[in-house]
Enzyme design. Structure first.
Site, PDB file in Angstrom:
ATOM      1  N   HIS A 119      -7.961  -1.149   5.974  1.00 50.15           N
ATOM      2  CA  HIS A 119      -8.191  -2.431   6.650  1.00 50.15           C
ATOM      3  C   HIS A 119      -8.826  -3.420   5.667  1.00 50.15           C
ATOM      4  O   HIS A 119      -9.746  -3.045   4.927  1.00 50.15           O
ATOM      5  CB  HIS A 119      -9.104  -2.199   7.860  1.00 50.15           C
ATOM      6  CG  HIS A 119      -9.326  -3.441   8.649  1.00 50.15           C
ATOM      7  ND1 HIS A 119      -8.374  -3.967   9.489  1.00 50.15           N
ATOM      8  CD2 HIS A 119     -10.384  -4.296   8.707  1.00 50.15           C
ATOM      9  CE1 HIS A 119      -8.831  -5.076  10.036  1.00 50.15           C
ATOM     10  NE2 HIS A 119     -10.051  -5.295   9.581  1.00 50.15           N
TER      11      HIS A 119
ATOM     12  N   ASN B 153      -6.467   4.987   7.938  1.00 43.91           N
ATOM     13  CA  ASN B 153      -5.931   3.626   7.881  1.00 43.91           C
ATOM     14  C   ASN B 153      -6.692   2.831   6.833  1.00 43.91           C
ATOM     15  O   ASN B 153      -7.826   3.152   6.498  1.00 43.91           O
ATOM     16  CB  ASN B 153      -6.115   2.966   9.263  1.00 43.91           C
ATOM     17  CG  ASN B 153      -5.577   1.546   9.302  1.00 43.91           C
ATOM     18  OD1 ASN B 153      -4.495   1.266   8.775  1.00 43.91           O
ATOM     19  ND2 ASN B 153      -6.326   0.635   9.919  1.00 43.91           N
TER      20      ASN B 153
ATOM     21  N   ASN C 280       0.838  -1.216   0.000  1.00 38.42           N
ATOM     22  CA  ASN C 280       0.000   0.000   0.000  1.00 38.42           C
ATOM     23  C   ASN C 280       0.864   1.255   0.000  1.00 38.42           C
ATOM     24  O   ASN C 280       0.515   2.249  -0.631  1.00 38.42           O
ATOM     25  CB  ASN C 280      -0.952   0.004   1.195  1.00 38.42           C
ATOM     26  CG  ASN C 280      -2.193  -0.819   0.937  1.00 38.42           C
ATOM     27  OD1 ASN C 280      -3.056  -0.435   0.158  1.00 38.42           O
ATOM     28  ND2 ASN C 280      -2.263  -1.995   1.566  1.00 38.42           N
TER      29      ASN C 280
ATOM     30  N   GLU D  13      -7.358  -2.677  -2.516  1.00 40.69           N
ATOM     31  CA  GLU D  13      -6.814  -1.730  -1.526  1.00 40.69           C
ATOM     32  C   GLU D  13      -5.957  -0.674  -2.217  1.00 40.69           C
ATOM     33  O   GLU D  13      -6.014   0.508  -1.888  1.00 40.69           O
ATOM     34  CB  GLU D  13      -5.937  -2.477  -0.506  1.00 40.69           C
ATOM     35  CG  GLU D  13      -6.713  -3.353   0.446  1.00 40.69           C
ATOM     36  CD  GLU D  13      -5.815  -3.960   1.511  1.00 40.69           C
ATOM     37  OE1 GLU D  13      -4.899  -3.289   2.002  1.00 40.69           O
ATOM     38  OE2 GLU D  13      -6.036  -5.144   1.847  1.00 40.69           O
TER      39      GLU D  13
HETATM   40  C1  GRF Z   1      -3.121  -4.672   4.137  1.00 39.90           C
HETATM   41  O1  GRF Z   1      -3.949  -5.757   3.874  1.00 39.90           O
HETATM   42  C2  GRF Z   1      -3.827  -3.609   4.930  1.00 39.90           C
HETATM   43  O2  GRF Z   1      -5.187  -3.528   4.629  1.00 39.90           O
HETATM   44  C3  GRF Z   1      -3.633  -4.088   6.352  1.00 39.90           C
HETATM   45  O3  GRF Z   1      -2.332  -4.607   6.377  1.00 39.90           O
HETATM   46  C4  GRF Z   1      -1.965  -5.047   5.064  1.00 39.90           C
HETATM   47  C5  GRF Z   1      -0.705  -4.327   4.717  1.00 39.90           C
HETATM   48  O4  GRF Z   1      -0.181  -4.763   3.494  1.00 39.90           O
HETATM   49  N1  GRF Z   1      -3.851  -3.017   7.296  1.00 39.90           N
HETATM   50  P1  GRF Z   1       0.995  -3.957   2.800  1.00 39.90           P
HETATM   51  O5  GRF Z   1       2.123  -3.867   3.831  1.00 39.90           O
HETATM   52  O6  GRF Z   1       0.469  -2.609   2.438  1.00 39.90           O
HETATM   53  O7  GRF Z   1       1.393  -4.768   1.612  1.00 39.90           O
END
Ligand code: GRF
Length: 191
Positions: free
Chosen positions: A114, A112, A22, A179
């Site tokens: 999730h 955030n 992300n 995401e």
């Molecule tokens: C994601 O699935 C996010 O929604 C959750 O933790 C994970 C982080 O993944 N909070 P990354 O480190 O962004 O690949």
């Protein structure tokens, strides 16, 4: 906190603890001319976070803060954020829950992502719980952060269908892809 046209981009810090996919999508988003954010700092609570490589690749300053003593850690972060004039925080897989005191310093400015359709499946291991409950849908949520885990006001959600024979791995891949689109969209919605 809408940014009026012509204003400078909002100085932003992204907090991670792991893989950082992300973070990578937020960095790509921040580089777009029309993006409202400029990522000035990446913070991790562990030097083991793979995602820290994106700080190096993109020449973004990074800080690793040990959270064994939470109060000291938060005080240190507050100093760093003040020095860098950061006024927006995106949590992206950050595994620490901030104290109320810390959150109150940034009212409405910490968000955030999730991997569930909140308020369902707060906390960890969302996908396995959704599958065990035979949910027909899951998804992801971008929300404001308060001091209760995954409980702040929802900004945006994206629903995905759970298919027959779905596994944790296939579901998490499918949701992660969403995401990466949802987080920038949510930021555009509020800034
Ligand atoms: C994601 O699935 C996010 O929604 C959750 O933790 C994970 C982080 O993944 N909070 P990354 O480190 O962004 O690949």
């Amino acid at each position: 906190m809408k940014r009026s046209l012509g204003n400078k981009k909002i100085s932003t810090a992204v907090f991670i603890s792991g893989r950082g996919s992300n973070l990578k999508s937020l960095i790509n988003f921040s580089k777009k001319k029309k993006s409202p954010i400029h990522i000035k700092l990446i913070v991790s609570n562990t030097k083991k976070a793979i995602g820290l490589k994106y700080a190096n690749i993109n020449k973004i300053p990074k800080k690793i803060i040990n959270f064994k003593k939470k109060f000291q850690a938060e005080t240190r972060i507050l100093n760093i954020l003040n020095n860098k004039k950061i006024n927006f925080i995106c949590l992206a897989g950050f595994m620490i829950v901030f104290s109320k005191k810390f959150i109150n310093k940034f009212p409405g400015k910490i968000i955030n992502i999730h991997p569930s359709l909140l308020p369902k499946y707060k906390g960890l291991n969302t996908h396995i719980r959704a599958l065990k409950n035979n949910e027909k849908f899951s998804g992801c949520t971008v929300h404001y952060v308060n001091s209760n885990i995954d409980s702040g006001k929802i900004i945006l959600q994206k629903k995905v269908k759970i298919i027959k024979n779905e596994t944790v791995s296939s579901l998490s891949k499918k949701i992660l892809k969403e995401e990466h689109k949802l987080y920038p969209k949510a930021i555009n919605k509020i800034l």
